[in-house]
Write a protein that holds these residues in place. Structure first.
Motif, PDB file in Angstrom:
ATOM      1  N   HIS A 130       0.836  -1.207   0.000  1.00  0.00           N
ATOM      2  CA  HIS A 130       0.000   0.000   0.000  1.00  0.00           C
ATOM      3  C   HIS A 130       0.865   1.249   0.000  1.00  0.00           C
ATOM      4  N   GLU A 184      -4.952   1.769   2.692  1.00  0.00           N
ATOM      5  CA  GLU A 184      -4.981   0.586   3.560  1.00  0.00           C
ATOM      6  C   GLU A 184      -5.117   0.966   5.023  1.00  0.00           C
ATOM      7  N   SER A 201     -12.113   0.397   5.817  1.00  0.00           N
ATOM      8  CA  SER A 201     -12.021  -0.618   4.761  1.00  0.00           C
ATOM      9  C   SER A 201     -12.732  -0.221   3.478  1.00  0.00           C
ATOM     10  N   ASN A 231     -10.297   0.977   0.916  1.00  0.00           N
ATOM     11  CA  ASN A 231      -9.130   0.155   0.623  1.00  0.00           C
ATOM     12  C   ASN A 231      -9.009  -0.155  -0.867  1.00  0.00           C
ATOM     13  N   LEU A 271      -7.369  -2.468  -2.543  1.00  0.00           N
ATOM     14  CA  LEU A 271      -7.559  -3.865  -2.925  1.00  0.00           C
ATOM     15  C   LEU A 271      -9.034  -4.237  -2.921  1.00  0.00           C
ATOM     16  N   ARG A 272      -9.762  -3.736  -1.944  1.00  0.00           N
ATOM     17  CA  ARG A 272     -11.201  -4.002  -1.897  1.00  0.00           C
ATOM     18  C   ARG A 272     -11.891  -3.428  -3.134  1.00  0.00           C
ATOM     19  N   LEU A 325       2.298 -10.146   0.438  1.00  0.00           N
ATOM     20  CA  LEU A 325       2.075  -8.789   0.938  1.00  0.00           C
ATOM     21  C   LEU A 325       3.364  -8.321   1.602  1.00  0.00           C
ATOM     22  N   GLU A 334       4.128  -6.292   3.779  1.00  0.00           N
ATOM     23  CA  GLU A 334       3.924  -5.662   5.080  1.00  0.00           C
ATOM     24  C   GLU A 334       5.166  -5.855   5.954  1.00  0.00           C
ATOM     25  N   TRP A 392      -4.211  -8.222  11.614  1.00  0.00           N
ATOM     26  CA  TRP A 392      -4.958  -8.411  10.367  1.00  0.00           C
ATOM     27  C   TRP A 392      -4.227  -7.691   9.246  1.00  0.00           C
ATOM     28  N   THR A 393      -4.082  -8.361   8.102  1.00  0.00           N
ATOM     29  CA  THR A 393      -3.536  -7.704   6.920  1.00  0.00           C
ATOM     30  C   THR A 393      -4.384  -8.093   5.710  1.00  0.00           C
ATOM     31  N   ASP A 394      -4.019  -7.500   4.583  1.00  0.00           N
ATOM     32  CA  ASP A 394      -4.770  -7.767   3.360  1.00  0.00           C
ATOM     33  C   ASP A 394      -4.518  -9.154   2.778  1.00  0.00           C
ATOM     34  N   ARG A 414      -7.797 -10.721   2.207  1.00  0.00           N
ATOM     35  CA  ARG A 414      -8.564 -10.477   0.981  1.00  0.00           C
ATOM     36  C   ARG A 414      -8.216 -11.517  -0.081  1.00  0.00           C
TER      37      ARG A 414
END
Length: 357
Positions: A73, A129, A133, A136, A138-139, A156, A158, A307-309, A312
């Motif tokens: 992100h 991110e 949400s 976001n 990605l969403r 990811l 992160e 929590w991370t993406d 998703r």
């Protein structure tokens, strides 16, 4: 405006990290950094590049048997007297150094320098991110351009301090309400104090014993905690309502429905309103690219506590892992920083994994 992401900057992931940090991109203000990233990627002959909002996607189409995603992100939390970047010894300080512009630098550096990877690669640089949400990137891409996310494996970038963190916890917020009856505080026996009744909610939280769940060798520790409390009407009124907001971090062997049922069971007898809930992700170690990545690392993965993406991607049936040079314990801190050595080591690891066909 001159793009600071010059070929010389792109060639070095450390210099690139500083350049990205020095483009201010607090959530909802990612247009400039997305412009710079897009301008770089559209000039790379082995990539096809598209943009949706302030999310930029670039991908190879080399006919490989498997496709992997590298995603990071572009946004940061608000600045905290930590902009622009500065270097002290082996450390780069600045907003987003750890979370996660050093990881973004990895992806962007590889995108422009690895022309024939062993997998087809999709690079995703996405917006928003760090906030609600609904914004976001990605969403939004999953809704508008789902083919952008199609892959056999996703990574990811992160902050993980250079170790592989598998899957992620789910997260749930709920409001637990105790009720009573209003009365004048001078005649309190005519009422029933809702704040006093909330003591039972707090007692149950104090007595709560969190599960530890081991999945594919990764141990996830759950947690159920009060994060906010509110009640009271006036200095001379016995309150008839008190709200305790709780946060439940749950292992990925539980889905959202099970997590909600568990919280309602813990607080049986009280009104429980679920404020939001996001499922976790299982470790995601089964795909061939994931196994090859773990072999490149040479160390076993650990559980992602947070929590991370990756969740998703897991919801789409795509195994996903977290890996990045930043220290997650420094994310969002005023003294946020990243180690230069971790940037160099991570870039080399990713390059060896992507390799050459």
């Amino acid at each position: 405006m001159v793009n600071p992401l010059t070929p010389e900057v792109l060639a070095d992931p450390v210099t690139l990290t500083r350049a990205l940090v020095d483009i201010e991109s607090v959530s909802r203000n990612e247009r400039h950094i997305a412009d710079c990233v897009e301008q770089v990627l559209v000039g790379v002959p082995w990539l096809s590049t598209e943009r949706f909002g302030n999310t930029v996607m670039a991908r190879t189409t080399l006919g490989r048997s498997q496709r992997v995603v590298l995603a990071g992100h572009l946004d940061t939390v608000p600045l905290a007297d930590n902009f622009p970047s500065r270097v002290v010894g082996d450390l780069i300080y600045g907003c987003g150094t750890s979370d996660m512009k050093s990881g973004v630098a990895h992806a962007l550096h590889l995108a422009v320098s690895v022309d024939a990877p062993r997998y087809d690669v999709t690079y995703l640089f996405y917006e928003a991110e760090e906030i609600d949400s609904r914004f976001n990137g990605l969403r939004l891409v999953a809704q508008a351009h789902p083919r952008w996310l199609a892959a056999d494996f996703a990574l990811l970038l992160e902050p993980t301090y250079g170790v592989v963190e598998a899957g992620c916890q789910g997260t749930l917020r709920a409001v637990v309400t105790s009720t009573g009856r209003r009365a004048h505080s001078a005649r309190s026996w005519h009422g029933s104090n809702a704040i006093h009744a909330a003591g039972e909610v707090l007692r149950r939280l104090g007595d709560y014993r969190a599960r530890e769940v081991t999945l594919d060798g990764c141990t996830y520790r759950e947690g159920l905690n009060a994060v906010r409390i509110g009640g009271g009407i006036a200095g001379n009124v016995i309150p008839d309502r008190c709200d305790v907001e709780v946060n439940y971090r749950f292992a990925p062997d539980r889905d959202e429905r099970q997590a909600q049922a568990h919280v309602r069971e813990v607080f049986a007898g009280f009104d429980v309103e679920i404020a939001d809930c996001a499922g976790g992700a299982l470790p995601g170690l089964e795909s061939a690219p994931a196994q090859e990545f773990l072999a490149t690392i040479g160390e076993p993965p650990v559980a992602k506590l947070g929590w991370t993406d990756v969740a998703r991607f897991a919801a789409l049936g795509i195994p996903a892992l977290n890996f990045g040079p930043g220290d997650p314990n420094l994310a969002h801190a005023r003294d946020e920083h990243v180690e230069i050595g971790k940037i160099r080591d991570g870039a080399e690891t990713l390059r060896r994994w992507l390799g050459k066909a």
